[in-house]
Motif scaffolding. Structure first.
Motif, PDB file in Angstrom:
ATOM      1  N   LEU A  35      -0.750  -3.892  -5.425  1.00  0.00           N
ATOM      2  CA  LEU A  35       0.459  -4.687  -5.290  1.00  0.00           C
ATOM      3  C   LEU A  35       0.346  -5.986  -6.083  1.00  0.00           C
ATOM      4  CD1 LEU A  35       1.032  -4.120  -1.494  1.00  0.00           C
ATOM      5  CD2 LEU A  35       2.642  -3.466  -3.295  1.00  0.00           C
ATOM      6  N   GLY A  72       3.694  -7.126   4.533  1.00  0.00           N
ATOM      7  CA  GLY A  72       3.800  -6.682   3.159  1.00  0.00           C
ATOM      8  C   GLY A  72       4.162  -5.219   3.039  1.00  0.00           C
ATOM      9  N   ASP A  74       4.927 -15.190  -1.688  1.00  0.00           N
ATOM     10  CA  ASP A  74       3.877 -14.271  -1.255  1.00  0.00           C
ATOM     11  C   ASP A  74       2.839 -15.123  -0.529  1.00  0.00           C
ATOM     12  OD1 ASP A  74       1.695 -12.615  -0.962  1.00  0.00           O
ATOM     13  OD2 ASP A  74       1.683 -11.895  -3.029  1.00  0.00           O
ATOM     14  N   THR A 101       1.636  -9.766   0.041  1.00  0.00           N
ATOM     15  CA  THR A 101       1.258  -8.506  -0.601  1.00  0.00           C
ATOM     16  C   THR A 101      -0.183  -8.119  -0.294  1.00  0.00           C
ATOM     17  OG1 THR A 101       0.550  -9.584  -2.659  1.00  0.00           O
ATOM     18  CG2 THR A 101       2.869  -8.834  -2.514  1.00  0.00           C
TER      19      THR A 101
END
Length: 243
Positions: free
Chosen positions: A205, A168, A3, A193
């Motif tokens: 998220l 994302g 991420d 995210t």
């Protein structure tokens, strides 16, 4: 997978989220919104090698935190990753545009001189001025445009400059986002995210929700999930290797 844009320190229970990230084996680039938050946020990565912390000064905070550029400069040598930084041209932040521009220019100048920095960049309603500044500081090569929402012409310009893009679930949920992602070179796409700010189905998220974005990419690219994941992993390795 990683991420590449998460506000890990701003979750309700950051330590619990960090532990879950480590348990799941997910990489996280934990961006900060002020230089003064970097040291404390970096502690979330201690003993958790999957987590890295980026040194940032968010454009929406430029006016009230511009004095922290001294702190930014003092910490720069300790941080390979920079973010969240950039410009925000939204109506609510036009009054701070001069400060935003000065702050972002200062950061790019410092990163240009330092070299080997990966920079997560905010460009909401400001893609053209962001790209103008990136072209001015040509030594900044690893620029990662977070949640890019510019025009197709601006996207083509960013692609020509060699920018990366982190996308994302919230971005890909909209038709414009999917259209932009479809036009991005697959070799330049990474996952993010933007949690806990970004939401999907009214829920914040979590870093492991990058899997949702990867599934969406598999549909956009018309490949199966393992192939989409393989592409993302190759891209991650390329960026982190400095290529």
């Amino acid at each position: 997978m990683i991420d590449f844009h998460s506000h890990l320190d701003l979750y309700p229970n950051p330590v619990e989220t960090a532990d879950e990230v480590q348990r799941r084996g997910i990489g996280v680039l934990s961006v900060t919104t002020t230089p003064s938050a970097w040291i404390g946020t970096s502690r979330l990565g201690q003993g958790r090698p999957a987590i890295r912390t980026a040194l940032g000064l968010h454009p929406q905070l430029a006016s009230e935190r511009k004095h922290e550029l001294k702190t930014f400069d003092a910490l720069l040598d300790k941080a390979r990753f920079i973010g969240e930084v950039g410009l925000d041209g939204s109506p609510g932040f036009k009054a701070s545009w001069t400060d935003q521009s000065r702050v972002f220019r200062h950061i790019l100048h410092a990163c240009n001189d330092a070299g080997n920095k990966i920079i997560s960049i905010h460009s909401r309603r400001a893609a053209t001025p962001v790209l103008d500044l990136l072209e001015e500081f040509d030594g900044v090569r690893s620029s990662l445009l977070h949640w890019f929402s510019g025009s197709r012409a601006e996207l083509e310009r960013a692609i020509s400059r060699g920018c990366w893009f982190s996308v994302g679930p919230a971005m890909i949920a909209g038709a414009k986002g999917r259209s932009l992602v479809a036009a991005m070179p697959r070799s330049r796409v990474l996952l993010e995210t933007d949690g806990p700010f970004a939401q999907l189905r009214r829920a914040p998220l979590e870093p492991w929700d990058i899997a949702v974005a990867c599934l969406s990419l598999s549909n956009i690219w018309n490949v199966d999930y393992p192939e989409a994941e393989s592409i993302i992993r190759r891209n991650e390795a390329t960026l982190l290797a400095g290529q």
